[in-house]
Design a protein around this motif. Sequence first.
Motif, PDB file in Angstrom:
ATOM      1  N   THR A  58      -2.576  -0.923  -7.623  1.00  0.00           N
ATOM      2  CA  THR A  58      -1.948   0.474  -7.802  1.00  0.00           C
ATOM      3  C   THR A  58      -2.556   1.507  -6.628  1.00  0.00           C
ATOM      4  OG1 THR A  58       0.338   2.175  -8.173  1.00  0.00           O
ATOM      5  CG2 THR A  58      -1.246   1.620 -10.077  1.00  0.00           C
ATOM      6  N   GLN A  59      -2.304   2.070  -6.145  1.00  0.00           N
ATOM      7  CA  GLN A  59      -3.018   3.064  -5.270  1.00  0.00           C
ATOM      8  C   GLN A  59      -2.226   4.747  -5.808  1.00  0.00           C
ATOM      9  OE1 GLN A  59      -2.296   2.259  -1.339  1.00  0.00           O
ATOM     10  NE2 GLN A  59      -4.586   2.504  -1.367  1.00  0.00           N
ATOM     11  N   SER A  60      -0.991   4.293  -6.148  1.00  0.00           N
ATOM     12  CA  SER A  60       0.115   5.549  -7.071  1.00  0.00           C
ATOM     13  C   SER A  60       1.067   5.100  -7.356  1.00  0.00           C
ATOM     14  CB  SER A  60       0.123   6.911  -5.647  1.00  0.00           C
ATOM     15  OG  SER A  60       1.136   7.437  -5.327  1.00  0.00           O
ATOM     16  N   ALA A  61       1.837   5.917  -8.108  1.00  0.00           N
ATOM     17  CA  ALA A  61       2.827   4.963  -9.012  1.00  0.00           C
ATOM     18  C   ALA A  61       4.291   6.042  -7.865  1.00  0.00           C
ATOM     19  CB  ALA A  61       2.923   4.833 -10.091  1.00  0.00           C
ATOM     20  N   GLU A 110      -9.178  20.165  -2.920  1.00  0.00           N
ATOM     21  CA  GLU A 110      -7.932  19.144  -3.713  1.00  0.00           C
ATOM     22  C   GLU A 110      -7.788  18.910  -4.874  1.00  0.00           C
ATOM     23  OE1 GLU A 110      -7.008  15.592  -0.974  1.00  0.00           O
ATOM     24  OE2 GLU A 110      -5.771  15.419  -2.218  1.00  0.00           O
ATOM     25  N   ILE A 111      -7.198  19.283  -5.947  1.00  0.00           N
ATOM     26  CA  ILE A 111      -6.792  18.264  -7.054  1.00  0.00           C
ATOM     27  C   ILE A 111      -5.324  18.105  -6.606  1.00  0.00           C
ATOM     28  CG2 ILE A 111      -8.251  19.764  -8.623  1.00  0.00           C
ATOM     29  CD1 ILE A 111      -6.446  21.620  -8.928  1.00  0.00           C
ATOM     30  N   VAL A 112      -4.835  18.557  -5.936  1.00  0.00           N
ATOM     31  CA  VAL A 112      -3.190  17.763  -5.982  1.00  0.00           C
ATOM     32  C   VAL A 112      -2.180  17.650  -4.151  1.00  0.00           C
ATOM     33  CG1 VAL A 112      -0.701  18.140  -5.870  1.00  0.00           C
ATOM     34  CG2 VAL A 112      -1.863  19.085  -8.162  1.00  0.00           C
ATOM     35  N   PHE A 157      -5.763   3.166  -8.648  1.00  0.00           N
ATOM     36  CA  PHE A 157      -7.303   2.544  -7.941  1.00  0.00           C
ATOM     37  C   PHE A 157      -7.223   2.812  -6.420  1.00  0.00           C
ATOM     38  CE2 PHE A 157      -5.433   0.155 -12.039  1.00  0.00           C
ATOM     39  CZ  PHE A 157      -6.503   0.271 -12.665  1.00  0.00           C
ATOM     40  N   ARG A 158      -8.632   3.284  -5.779  1.00  0.00           N
ATOM     41  CA  ARG A 158      -8.776   3.313  -4.774  1.00  0.00           C
ATOM     42  C   ARG A 158     -10.870   2.663  -4.497  1.00  0.00           C
ATOM     43  NH1 ARG A 158      -5.513   8.184  -2.959  1.00  0.00           N
ATOM     44  NH2 ARG A 158      -3.429   7.837  -4.544  1.00  0.00           N
ATOM     45  N   ALA A 159     -10.709   1.363  -3.526  1.00  0.00           N
ATOM     46  CA  ALA A 159     -11.151   0.880  -2.919  1.00  0.00           C
ATOM     47  C   ALA A 159     -13.218   2.658  -2.004  1.00  0.00           C
ATOM     48  CB  ALA A 159     -11.464  -0.331  -2.257  1.00  0.00           C
ATOM     49  N   ALA A 187       1.383  -1.034  -0.162  1.00  0.00           N
ATOM     50  CA  ALA A 187       0.435  -0.212  -0.200  1.00  0.00           C
ATOM     51  C   ALA A 187       0.935   1.391  -0.351  1.00  0.00           C
ATOM     52  CB  ALA A 187      -0.622  -0.097   1.475  1.00  0.00           C
ATOM     53  N   VAL A 188       0.537   2.334  -0.796  1.00  0.00           N
ATOM     54  CA  VAL A 188       1.222   3.476  -1.080  1.00  0.00           C
ATOM     55  C   VAL A 188      -0.053   4.244   0.504  1.00  0.00           C
ATOM     56  CG1 VAL A 188       2.199   6.068  -2.056  1.00  0.00           C
ATOM     57  CG2 VAL A 188       2.315   3.362  -2.496  1.00  0.00           C
ATOM     58  N   GLU A 189      -1.007   4.581  -0.388  1.00  0.00           N
ATOM     59  CA  GLU A 189      -1.601   5.674   0.712  1.00  0.00           C
ATOM     60  C   GLU A 189      -2.687   4.447   1.398  1.00  0.00           C
ATOM     61  OE1 GLU A 189      -1.923   8.149   0.028  1.00  0.00           O
ATOM     62  OE2 GLU A 189       0.503   8.385  -1.293  1.00  0.00           O
ATOM     63  N   ALA A 243      -1.445  11.650 -12.342  1.00  0.00           N
ATOM     64  CA  ALA A 243       0.186  12.448 -13.062  1.00  0.00           C
ATOM     65  C   ALA A 243       1.211  12.653 -11.804  1.00  0.00           C
ATOM     66  CB  ALA A 243      -0.329  13.750 -13.745  1.00  0.00           C
ATOM     67  N   GLU A 244       1.921  11.479 -11.959  1.00  0.00           N
ATOM     68  CA  GLU A 244       2.762  11.751 -11.183  1.00  0.00           C
ATOM     69  C   GLU A 244       4.072  12.503 -11.441  1.00  0.00           C
ATOM     70  OE1 GLU A 244       1.801   9.023  -7.309  1.00  0.00           O
ATOM     71  OE2 GLU A 244       1.092   7.786  -9.469  1.00  0.00           O
ATOM     72  N   ALA A 245       4.159  13.143 -10.371  1.00  0.00           N
ATOM     73  CA  ALA A 245       5.885  13.424 -10.734  1.00  0.00           C
ATOM     74  C   ALA A 245       6.721  13.132  -9.716  1.00  0.00           C
ATOM     75  CB  ALA A 245       6.111  15.802 -10.894  1.00  0.00           C
ATOM     76  N   ALA A 277      11.301  15.210  -3.624  1.00  0.00           N
ATOM     77  CA  ALA A 277      10.116  15.657  -3.380  1.00  0.00           C
ATOM     78  C   ALA A 277       9.025  15.092  -4.715  1.00  0.00           C
ATOM     79  CB  ALA A 277      10.019  16.739  -2.998  1.00  0.00           C
ATOM     80  N   GLY A 278       7.567  15.120  -4.091  1.00  0.00           N
ATOM     81  CA  GLY A 278       7.433  14.855  -5.665  1.00  0.00           C
ATOM     82  C   GLY A 278       5.607  14.965  -5.219  1.00  0.00           C
ATOM     83  N   PHE A 279       4.994  14.588  -6.433  1.00  0.00           N
ATOM     84  CA  PHE A 279       3.841  15.031  -5.962  1.00  0.00           C
ATOM     85  C   PHE A 279       2.337  14.040  -7.146  1.00  0.00           C
ATOM     86  CE2 PHE A 279       4.306  18.183  -8.997  1.00  0.00           C
ATOM     87  CZ  PHE A 279       3.481  17.809 -10.621  1.00  0.00           C
ATOM     88  N   GLY A 280       1.448  14.231  -6.789  1.00  0.00           N
ATOM     89  CA  GLY A 280       0.145  13.046  -8.145  1.00  0.00           C
ATOM     90  C   GLY A 280      -1.020  14.279  -8.480  1.00  0.00           C
ATOM     91  N   LEU A 281      -1.376  14.411  -9.643  1.00  0.00           N
ATOM     92  CA  LEU A 281      -2.856  15.230  -9.827  1.00  0.00           C
ATOM     93  C   LEU A 281      -3.561  14.182 -10.231  1.00  0.00           C
ATOM     94  CD1 LEU A 281      -3.449  18.462 -10.908  1.00  0.00           C
ATOM     95  CD2 LEU A 281      -1.590  17.712 -13.081  1.00  0.00           C
ATOM     96  N   GLY A 282      -4.547  14.313 -10.056  1.00  0.00           N
ATOM     97  CA  GLY A 282      -5.731  13.653  -9.931  1.00  0.00           C
ATOM     98  C   GLY A 282      -6.169  14.621 -11.077  1.00  0.00           C
ATOM     99  N   VAL A 283      -5.856  13.770 -13.032  1.00  0.00           N
ATOM    100  CA  VAL A 283      -6.566  14.778 -13.790  1.00  0.00           C
ATOM    101  C   VAL A 283      -8.040  14.286 -13.949  1.00  0.00           C
ATOM    102  CG1 VAL A 283      -5.859  14.351 -16.284  1.00  0.00           C
ATOM    103  CG2 VAL A 283      -4.236  13.216 -14.920  1.00  0.00           C
TER     104      VAL A 283
END
Length: 437
Positions: free
Chosen positions: A183-186, A360-362, A207-209, A162-164, A224-226, A403-409
């Motif tokens: 995966t919940q996040s890369a 929240e978008i990021v 994917f999130r249940a 699990a990541v999240e 979209a993750e960086a 550091a990094g982030f995830g954006l919910g497209v």
Amino acid sequence: MQVVSSKEALSLPDGETVIVRGWVYRKREFKDKIFVLLRDREGIIQLVFPQQIPESQIARKLNIESSLIVEGMVKSDVRAPGGKEIHVSKVLWYFIGEPFPINEYAAQADSEYLLDVRHLWIRSRKMWAILRVRHTVFEAIHEYFRSKGFYEVHCPIFVSSAVEGGATLFKVRYFDREDVYLTQSAQFYLEALIFSLERVYTIAPSFRAEPSRTRRHLTEFWHAEAEMAWAGMRDVMRVSEELITHVVRKVLEDRLEELSLLKRNLEKLELVKPPFPRVSYDEAISMLNSMGLDIKWGADLGADEERALTQKFDTPIHLYGFPSVAKAFYHKDYPEDREKPLWERRTLSVDVLAPEGYGEIVGGGERIEDPEELRRKIREFGLKEEDYQWYIDLRKYGSVPHAGFGLGVDRLVMWICGLDHIRDSLPFPRDIRRVRP
Ligand code: NSS
């Protein structure tokens, strides 16, 4: 003779003979002629069938959404959409569709029905406009990252940790194993990849249940993750605000027609420019308390709190410094909090909240680079070190601040298009109840 799109036809001079093809959007019959609005990938063009030509027999039989190819001559007429129409001389091909199951009444009345017939509803003007905005959003994300020297990478969908948090993991039947999930996040893979490529990004489904049906949660969403080596929380703020601004500008440049079809208030989007206001979690809690919301330090913000906060600003904001207990274990704590107990610490984390109540978008921030500190956090969170063995390994061999982030497209598209519900931001949404069509 050339086949042209509706848009190309509208730009041609009168008298030009062309072939156009598409689907019947609307039809009106008069004594001397039949008007057919034909839609295609680019838009709509009016066809005129004079009653005296034999082809008008075909036109009479066309139901909404029937498909056809016609030849005809371009002619100006101020009453036609776009100022031009095509006077049909020949029907080269046609398919008479059955009566279309979505009429204007259904289109306004019942969104569950529209989800049942989603495979047909994606032909609507509304979905056409959203899908074209979405196309440009993805294009702009790639454009931004590539122009800034990020490498595009691809990470697995089948994962074993699990990541999240474990609560929203989807378990998969994977031969005889019990520990495989979607995966919940890369993020953890991106963290591994920065040791090779330094700056990386990926756009992929996560994917999130999610146990409830809300306006902003999908069970399968585009992420979209960086991830960046030699970077901290401030870099996440800078890169995410540049990225969002670039996407919004590009959509405003290329998709004005679609946004106006969606009745989007453009002035709100034009306000988006860096730097976004930076609000600390501590400040946010006092703001919310003074607005009468009962939220205590340590709690994560829910949709209601985010809505209240974003209404104070006209542009997206950065909300940073969340309590350690409100964020996943991998977030780095404020150095000055390090000796404090877990529930008093803050993290170098940041969320971007979109304005107009979207929230929240990021989500992102600085990661723990020290292996000992990471082990301690894993223990404090009641997790098992062996589940994160390779993730800890990354810190053993030449660790760097990163550091990094995830954006919910889908959430980004939802806000840019001004939609009420995230499910309209993509063609075939997935939620707790729906996996078809
Ligand atoms: O859980 S996040 O806040 N953060 C992460 O997953 C990090 N591991 C990303 C990273 O740093 N590489 O999710 C990031 C964003 C969040 O802000 C939303 O915009 C979106 O992903 N998100 C969702 N969109 C739609 N539906 C659901 N269920 C959803 N969950 C997150």
